[in-house]
Design a protein around this motif. Structure first.
Motif, PDB file in Angstrom:
ATOM      1  N   UNK A   1       0.827  -1.202   0.000  1.00  0.00           N
ATOM      2  CA  UNK A   1       0.000   0.000   0.000  1.00  0.00           C
ATOM      3  C   UNK A   1       0.857   1.246   0.000  1.00  0.00           C
ATOM      4  N   UNK A   2       1.962   1.200   0.724  1.00  0.00           N
ATOM      5  CA  UNK A   2       2.926   2.292   0.797  1.00  0.00           C
ATOM      6  C   UNK A   2       4.209   1.807   0.137  1.00  0.00           C
ATOM      7  N   UNK A   3       4.623   2.449  -0.965  1.00  0.00           N
ATOM      8  CA  UNK A   3       5.781   1.976  -1.715  1.00  0.00           C
ATOM      9  C   UNK A   3       7.070   2.005  -0.891  1.00  0.00           C
ATOM     10  N   UNK A   4       7.048   2.733   0.192  1.00  0.00           N
ATOM     11  CA  UNK A   4       8.222   2.749   1.065  1.00  0.00           C
ATOM     12  C   UNK A   4       8.251   1.515   1.966  1.00  0.00           C
ATOM     13  N   UNK A   5       7.157   0.755   1.963  1.00  0.00           N
ATOM     14  CA  UNK A   5       7.073  -0.451   2.795  1.00  0.00           C
ATOM     15  C   UNK A   5       6.614  -1.630   1.944  1.00  0.00           C
ATOM     16  N   UNK A   6       7.477  -2.103   1.050  1.00  0.00           N
ATOM     17  CA  UNK A   6       7.064  -3.191   0.159  1.00  0.00           C
ATOM     18  C   UNK A   6       6.671  -4.452   0.929  1.00  0.00           C
ATOM     19  N   UNK A   7       5.628  -5.075   0.447  1.00  0.00           N
ATOM     20  CA  UNK A   7       5.101  -6.340   0.984  1.00  0.00           C
ATOM     21  C   UNK A   7       4.409  -6.191   2.344  1.00  0.00           C
ATOM     22  N   UNK A   8       4.268  -4.964   2.830  1.00  0.00           N
ATOM     23  CA  UNK A   8       3.674  -4.755   4.153  1.00  0.00           C
ATOM     24  C   UNK A   8       2.161  -4.633   4.095  1.00  0.00           C
ATOM     25  N   UNK A   9       1.568  -4.829   2.930  1.00  0.00           N
ATOM     26  CA  UNK A   9       0.118  -4.839   2.798  1.00  0.00           C
ATOM     27  C   UNK A   9      -0.497  -3.458   2.857  1.00  0.00           C
ATOM     28  N   UNK A  10      -1.829  -3.438   3.029  1.00  0.00           N
ATOM     29  CA  UNK A  10      -2.537  -2.170   3.158  1.00  0.00           C
ATOM     30  C   UNK A  10      -3.081  -1.606   1.864  1.00  0.00           C
TER      31      UNK A  10
ATOM     32  N   UNK B   1       0.539  -2.860  10.999  1.00  0.00           N
ATOM     33  CA  UNK B   1      -0.702  -3.615  11.233  1.00  0.00           C
ATOM     34  C   UNK B   1      -1.511  -3.760   9.948  1.00  0.00           C
ATOM     35  N   UNK B   2      -2.326  -4.790   9.908  1.00  0.00           N
ATOM     36  CA  UNK B   2      -3.201  -5.017   8.761  1.00  0.00           C
ATOM     37  C   UNK B   2      -4.529  -4.299   8.966  1.00  0.00           C
ATOM     38  N   UNK B   3      -4.948  -3.453   8.027  1.00  0.00           N
ATOM     39  CA  UNK B   3      -6.241  -2.775   8.171  1.00  0.00           C
ATOM     40  C   UNK B   3      -7.390  -3.782   8.135  1.00  0.00           C
ATOM     41  N   UNK B   4      -8.471  -3.467   8.830  1.00  0.00           N
ATOM     42  CA  UNK B   4      -9.662  -4.304   8.802  1.00  0.00           C
ATOM     43  C   UNK B   4     -10.377  -4.120   7.469  1.00  0.00           C
ATOM     44  N   UNK B   5     -10.847  -5.222   6.899  1.00  0.00           N
ATOM     45  CA  UNK B   5     -11.642  -5.128   5.680  1.00  0.00           C
ATOM     46  C   UNK B   5     -12.939  -4.375   5.959  1.00  0.00           C
ATOM     47  N   UNK B   6     -13.452  -3.723   4.944  1.00  0.00           N
ATOM     48  CA  UNK B   6     -14.705  -2.970   5.063  1.00  0.00           C
ATOM     49  C   UNK B   6     -15.742  -3.597   4.137  1.00  0.00           C
ATOM     50  N   UNK B   7     -16.122  -4.827   4.479  1.00  0.00           N
ATOM     51  CA  UNK B   7     -17.047  -5.587   3.646  1.00  0.00           C
ATOM     52  C   UNK B   7     -18.467  -5.482   4.169  1.00  0.00           C
TER      53      UNK B   7
ATOM     54  N   UNK C   1     -11.221  -2.198  -4.206  1.00  0.00           N
ATOM     55  CA  UNK C   1     -12.644  -1.863  -4.219  1.00  0.00           C
ATOM     56  C   UNK C   1     -13.407  -2.949  -4.975  1.00  0.00           C
ATOM     57  N   UNK C   2     -14.279  -3.631  -4.266  1.00  0.00           N
ATOM     58  CA  UNK C   2     -15.059  -4.713  -4.863  1.00  0.00           C
ATOM     59  C   UNK C   2     -16.544  -4.401  -4.710  1.00  0.00           C
ATOM     60  N   UNK C   3     -17.419  -5.098  -5.442  1.00  0.00           N
ATOM     61  CA  UNK C   3     -18.862  -4.893  -5.266  1.00  0.00           C
ATOM     62  C   UNK C   3     -19.346  -5.249  -3.863  1.00  0.00           C
ATOM     63  N   UNK C   4     -18.490  -5.902  -3.077  1.00  0.00           N
ATOM     64  CA  UNK C   4     -18.896  -6.369  -1.753  1.00  0.00           C
ATOM     65  C   UNK C   4     -18.314  -5.493  -0.644  1.00  0.00           C
ATOM     66  N   UNK C   5     -17.582  -4.445  -1.021  1.00  0.00           N
ATOM     67  CA  UNK C   5     -16.939  -3.579  -0.057  1.00  0.00           C
ATOM     68  C   UNK C   5     -15.449  -3.480  -0.329  1.00  0.00           C
ATOM     69  N   UNK C   6     -14.718  -2.832   0.561  1.00  0.00           N
ATOM     70  CA  UNK C   6     -13.281  -2.637   0.375  1.00  0.00           C
ATOM     71  C   UNK C   6     -12.518  -3.719   1.138  1.00  0.00           C
ATOM     72  N   UNK C   7     -11.544  -4.301   0.450  1.00  0.00           N
ATOM     73  CA  UNK C   7     -10.660  -5.278   1.076  1.00  0.00           C
ATOM     74  C   UNK C   7      -9.231  -4.747   1.013  1.00  0.00           C
ATOM     75  N   UNK C   8      -8.411  -5.145   1.976  1.00  0.00           N
ATOM     76  CA  UNK C   8      -7.025  -4.689   2.027  1.00  0.00           C
ATOM     77  C   UNK C   8      -6.077  -5.881   1.959  1.00  0.00           C
ATOM     78  N   UNK C   9      -5.009  -5.715   1.184  1.00  0.00           N
ATOM     79  CA  UNK C   9      -3.999  -6.773   1.146  1.00  0.00           C
ATOM     80  C   UNK C   9      -3.288  -6.825   2.486  1.00  0.00           C
ATOM     81  N   UNK C  10      -2.709  -8.003   2.776  1.00  0.00           N
ATOM     82  CA  UNK C  10      -2.122  -8.207   4.101  1.00  0.00           C
ATOM     83  C   UNK C  10      -0.603  -8.123   4.071  1.00  0.00           C
TER      84      UNK C  10
END
Length: 646
Positions: free
Chosen positions: A52-61, A140-146, A65-74
């Protein structure tokens, strides 16, 4: 080779940070395996999705955006708290190949494990060698917003049952090595279908529209099916586009595909790019069905309603793919009682439930919830799904026959306290056995007739019915007064009536099976829910025909063990000795099906009966029936077998 070397260098200079030398040495993998894992991670496009943040590769976040809500990579760095620093290779494989998190929770298919399941074991090991070296990032991993109900992971049971089948990639025979390598890169590592295919209401790829294009994050991923590509693309300009993102006179890459080109495809070897193009320009037509249904022998309409029935009634306990839950709930996948030649065990378990025993819990009855047709469909589904090699031979008529056996109450219940026989007939318009015909069948039994086929045929002819359930009801009602007139204690009366009822159900079932059941020349034990029942031969031959000890009907090692145990018996064998044989063989083989234990002893005993001089075929069959019934009765009274045997 240049790309692989570049991939290794990229660990340190392009945001793919490596672990310290000490940690790398502790991991114990050689540099070549790590380099290969880095290359495969490029091909699988891991870093962009998990950053999610290019300064933190592989750290998720990274939000999706899906039809079921927002999901975040881990976070998949080696951080022990927020990443996967405490994972083992088995944990990693479970997530990538099976879509199951370290804590046992199901992963959402936003993580393309439905494609990654095809990654080979060797490539998984290489990927793991690379991934576990990613420097820890304590993010930390953000909570999904489904939206509800998609925020309930248990709902993924249905998704996995209907749309996901774990399976390694298999090359297509007749295709070139380049074509199959391209298929592996496109379908598995590259998971191209995830973006280029529309999804259904449950978020699964629509198989009939594979590669036909779909919207992704406000951009349109175009149709890349071979029929469409071949119209406007040639091998050379498609190759150039995949490598550089631009093809003169054609187009330049933009949107999410730009990231795929710049972070993944640009680093692949020329041979792999060539293989991908070879496959894309000659990819096969879309499949008609999702993988689980495609592997099933059931017709589409039957599969759909049976799968729904399994999801609604069975999956919460037995899990998707029938895996069960440890020792508490036995698996259905590969369970020998489930895939036996006869479907009675599954039918009776669904209708009557199973009591708790040993290490497993009780199973409720579904007799009041499912119709005969629903039980038949469900039975055929579990016998043929997830690689189970059972035959879909259950029918609604067969279920009706076994449902009728429930009319004999369990001993000790209030309804059985006075051993009242069924009142046949009753109120006007009530369905049930014909009372006059039942009375005549009772007279036949009192005269000594016990041959079920003869009695069943007589009832059908006189009552004008072909219903298997009615036959079981009628013969149960007819036999009850015969048993009631004996001087046996009540518990033995109920045991005898229950045994008879199950035997009748086993006798009439072959006539209403969807697929012919295997015939047997002598009495034969079949599983029926938590117990066993003896199925007698439908006809008697001119001489006693013994089942062959060829491993087809009884596991040969078990039959050999039974023969060794019996030695050279001289029929008839004393009842106490029969009990000893049955108990000993069951104890020596605790994981064997009880039906197999009984049949192994029957197979071993039969030759001794057939060799008896001066005995008629009727006498020989009587000897076999007596032996078989005593074996079955003994095994029914033993403590419940282990979970593996259920």
């Amino acid at each position: 080779m240049k790309s692989i070397v570049r991939g290794a260098a990229w660990l340190g200079i392009a945001g793919w940070a490596g672990l310290s030398g000490a940690a790398a040495q502790q991991a114990g993998d050689d540099a070549a395996l790590v380099d290969r894992g880095a290359y495969l991670a490029r091909a699988a496009d891991c870093m962009p999705c998990h950053t999610g943040d290019k300064a933190k590769p592989f750290a998720g976040g990274l939000p999706f955006k899906t039809p079921f809500g927002v999901m975040y990579s881990v976070n998949i760095t080696s951080d022990p708290q927020y990443g996967i620093g405490t994972w083992t290779f088995a944990d990693f494989k479970a997530a990538v190949h099976d879509g199951i998190r370290k804590d046992g929770a199901y992963l959402y298919p936003a993580m393309p494990f439905d494609a990654y399941t095809g990654i080979s074991e060797d490539d998984l090991k290489a990927l793991w060698a690379f991934v576990r070296r990613i420097s820890p990032v304590a993010q930390p991993n953000p909570e999904n917003e489904l939206n509800f109900p998609f925020n309930v992971r248990l709902g993924l049971l249905a998704w996995r049952e209907l749309f996901f089948e774990p399976a390694y990639f298999k090359p297509t025979p007749g295709k070139s090595d380049a074509w199959n390598r391209g298929a592996y890169l496109v379908e598995t590592l590259g998971h191209c279908s995830d973006c280029h295919s529309p999804r259904n209401i449950m978020g699964a790829i629509k198989q009939k529209q594979l590669f036909l294009g779909s919207e992704v994050d406000g951009f349109y991923a175009p149709d890349i099916a071979s029929a469409s590509l071949a119209k406007t693309w040639a091998k050379d300009n498609l190759t150039q586009f995949l490598r550089t993102g631009s093809a003169p006179g054609k187009t330049s890459v933009f949107g999410p595909m730009a990231e795929v080109v710049h972070e993944s495809l640009a680093y692949l070897t020329p041979g792999d790019i060539d293989a991908m193009v070879t496959y894309l320009l000659d990819s096969p037509p879309p499949k008609d069905k999702p993988a689980p249904e495609a592997a099933s022998p059931l017709p589409h309409d039957v599969y759909v309603r049976a799968a729904k029935s399994y999801i609604d009634n069975c999956a919460p306990c037995h899990q998707d793919k029938g895996t069960g839950q440890g020792v508490a709930i036995p698996p259905l996948h590969g369970n020998p009682a489930v895939i036996a030649a006869e479907p009675y065990n599954v039918i009776m378990a669904v209708l009557g439930g199973l009591p708790a025993g040993g290490t497993y819990g009780a199973m409720p009855s579904f007799a009041g919830r499912l119709s005969d047709q629903q039980v038949a469909d469900l039975t055929n589904y579990v016998r043929t799904s997830w690689g189970n090699p059972g035959t879909p031979n259950a029918t609604a008529a067969m279920v009706a026959a076994w449902r009728a056996t429930a009319n004999v109450p369990d001993y000790g219940t209030q309804s059985s306290s006075s051993f009242d026989c069924p009142k046949v007939g009753g109120a006007p318009g009530a369905t049930g056995p014909d009372p006059k015909v039942v009375a005549s069948i009772t007279q036949m039994m009192q005269g000594g007739s016990r041959q079920i086929d003869v009695l069943a045929a007589a009832y059908k002819a006189a009552a004008g019915t072909t219903s298997a359930g009615s036959v079981v009801d009628a013969l149960t009602a007819a036999y009850c007064p015969v048993v009631a007139a004996t001087q046996l204690p009540d518990w033995q009366k109920f045991g005898e009536l229950k045994r008879w009822t199950l035997q009748v159900a086993a006798a009439v079932s072959p006539g209403v099976a969807a697929v012919p059941l295997p015939d047997v020349p002598v009495i034969w034990a079949v599983p029926a829910g938590p117990g066993l029942v003896g199925r007698e031969p439908r006809s008697l031959a001119a001489k006693l025909a013994c089942p062959a000890n060829d491993g087809k009907q009884v596991p040969k090692p078990l039959a050999d063990a039974a023969a060794s145990l019996l030695g050279t018996p001289k029929p008839p064998v004393d009842g106490n000795m029969v009990k000893t044989f049955a108990t000993t063989l069951a104890q020596q083989n605790p994981k064997a099906r009880r039906a197999d234990v009984a049949n192994a002893l029957i197979v071993a005993y039969c030759p001794a009966v057939a060799a008896l001089p001066g005995t008629s075929i009727a006498e020989q069959n009587n000897l076999m029936n007596s032996f078989g019934q005593q074996v079955i009765g003994t095994l029914q009274l033993l403590p419940a077998p282990t979970v593996a045997a259920k």
